[in-house]
Design an enzyme around this catalytic site. Structure first.
Site, short mmCIF file in Angstrom:
data_model
loop_
_atom_site.label_atom_id
_atom_site.label_comp_id
_atom_site.label_asym_id
_atom_site.label_seq_id
_atom_site.Cartn_x
_atom_site.Cartn_y
_atom_site.Cartn_z
N GLY A 46 0.83 -1.19 0.00
CA GLY A 46 0.00 0.00 0.00
C GLY A 46 0.86 1.25 0.00
N GLN A 51 3.36 9.92 1.03
CA GLN A 51 4.62 9.17 1.15
C GLN A 51 5.58 9.44 0.00
OE1 GLN A 51 2.47 5.25 2.05
NE2 GLN A 51 4.36 5.08 3.22
N CYS A 93 5.53 0.04 7.76
CA CYS A 93 5.26 1.18 6.86
C CYS A 93 6.53 1.52 6.10
CB CYS A 93 4.81 2.37 7.71
SG CYS A 93 4.51 3.85 6.74
N LEU A 94 6.39 1.75 4.80
CA LEU A 94 7.56 2.09 3.98
C LEU A 94 8.19 3.41 4.43
CD1 LEU A 94 6.13 1.16 0.45
CD2 LEU A 94 7.82 -0.12 1.78
N HIS A 135 -4.60 1.88 7.17
CA HIS A 135 -3.24 2.43 7.25
C HIS A 135 -3.07 3.58 6.24
CE1 HIS A 135 1.22 1.76 7.91
NE2 HIS A 135 1.22 2.48 6.81
N GLU A 136 -3.54 3.34 5.00
CA GLU A 136 -3.34 4.36 3.96
C GLU A 136 -4.25 5.57 4.17
OE1 GLU A 136 -0.71 3.83 2.51
OE2 GLU A 136 -0.56 1.68 2.87
N HIS A 139 -2.70 7.75 6.58
CA HIS A 139 -1.64 8.56 5.96
C HIS A 139 -2.19 9.87 5.39
CE1 HIS A 139 2.23 6.62 6.10
NE2 HIS A 139 1.79 5.48 5.63
ZN ZN Z 1 2.57 3.59 5.72
#
Ligand code: ZN
Length: 168
Positions: A46, A51, A93-94, A135-136, A139
């Site tokens: 995701g 991000q 998370c990236l 999660h997204e 963000h």
């Molecule tokens: Zn994330």
């Protein structure tokens, strides 16, 4: 600009509430395409536009990480219609590299948003997919998953992240 740079913890864009998309123009189409490439390259399941340092309400989700084209979901201006239940599972998370922690999320969600043609799309998700949507969408509301940890755990994680930044 195909694969974009993923910004990490400490970057102010990650704490901003992202702007709604008013029109799906070439800029948004390019952004969505690049986000998919960036998510697959990472690899991740995701990604949210903040991000890649774009404060807009666009998310991409793909549990298959590029293996199954049917699994790819791109939503513009996503929002929850319903959420139900709760379950705890590990999340990463990236933008928060090296940290994996248990987070409580709904078991089931119904999300609506626009596809890239501007058509409304409703997605029902459970388990892992529901978790990724939560999660997204967090963000694009300026929230990282580590904010959901207990105060003690969060303090430890932040200490670890600061240490990582100093030595980076
Ligand atoms: Zn994330």
């Amino acid at each position: 600009m195909p694969v974009r740079k993923i910004v990490t913890y400490g970057h102010p864009v990650l704490e901003k509430v992202a702007n709604p998309v008013s029109e799906i123009d070439d800029e948004i189409l390019d952004l969505a395409r690049d986000m998919v490439l960036t998510m697959h390259a990472a690899p991740g399941i995701g990604l949210a536009a903040p991000q890649v340092n774009v404060s807009k309400r666009v998310i991409t989700v793909d549990l298959s990480v590029g293996e199954n084209p049917d699994d790819l979901i791109i939503l513009v201006n996503p929002q929850f219609i319903e959420t139900e239940g709760e379950e705890v599972n590990e999340e990463g998370c990236l933008s928060v590299p090296g940290i994996h922690e248990n987070v409580k999320r709904p078991t089931r969600v119904r999300v609506k948003g626009l596809d890239l043609k501007g058509k409304e799309r409703v997605v029902d998700a459970t388990g892992q997919l529901a978790r990724v949507f939560c999660h997204e969408i967090d963000h694009i509301n300026g929230r990282l998953f580590i904010e959901k940890l207990s105060p003690l755990k969060r303090a430890l994680v932040k200490k670890k992240l600061r240490k990582g930044q100093e030595t980076a």
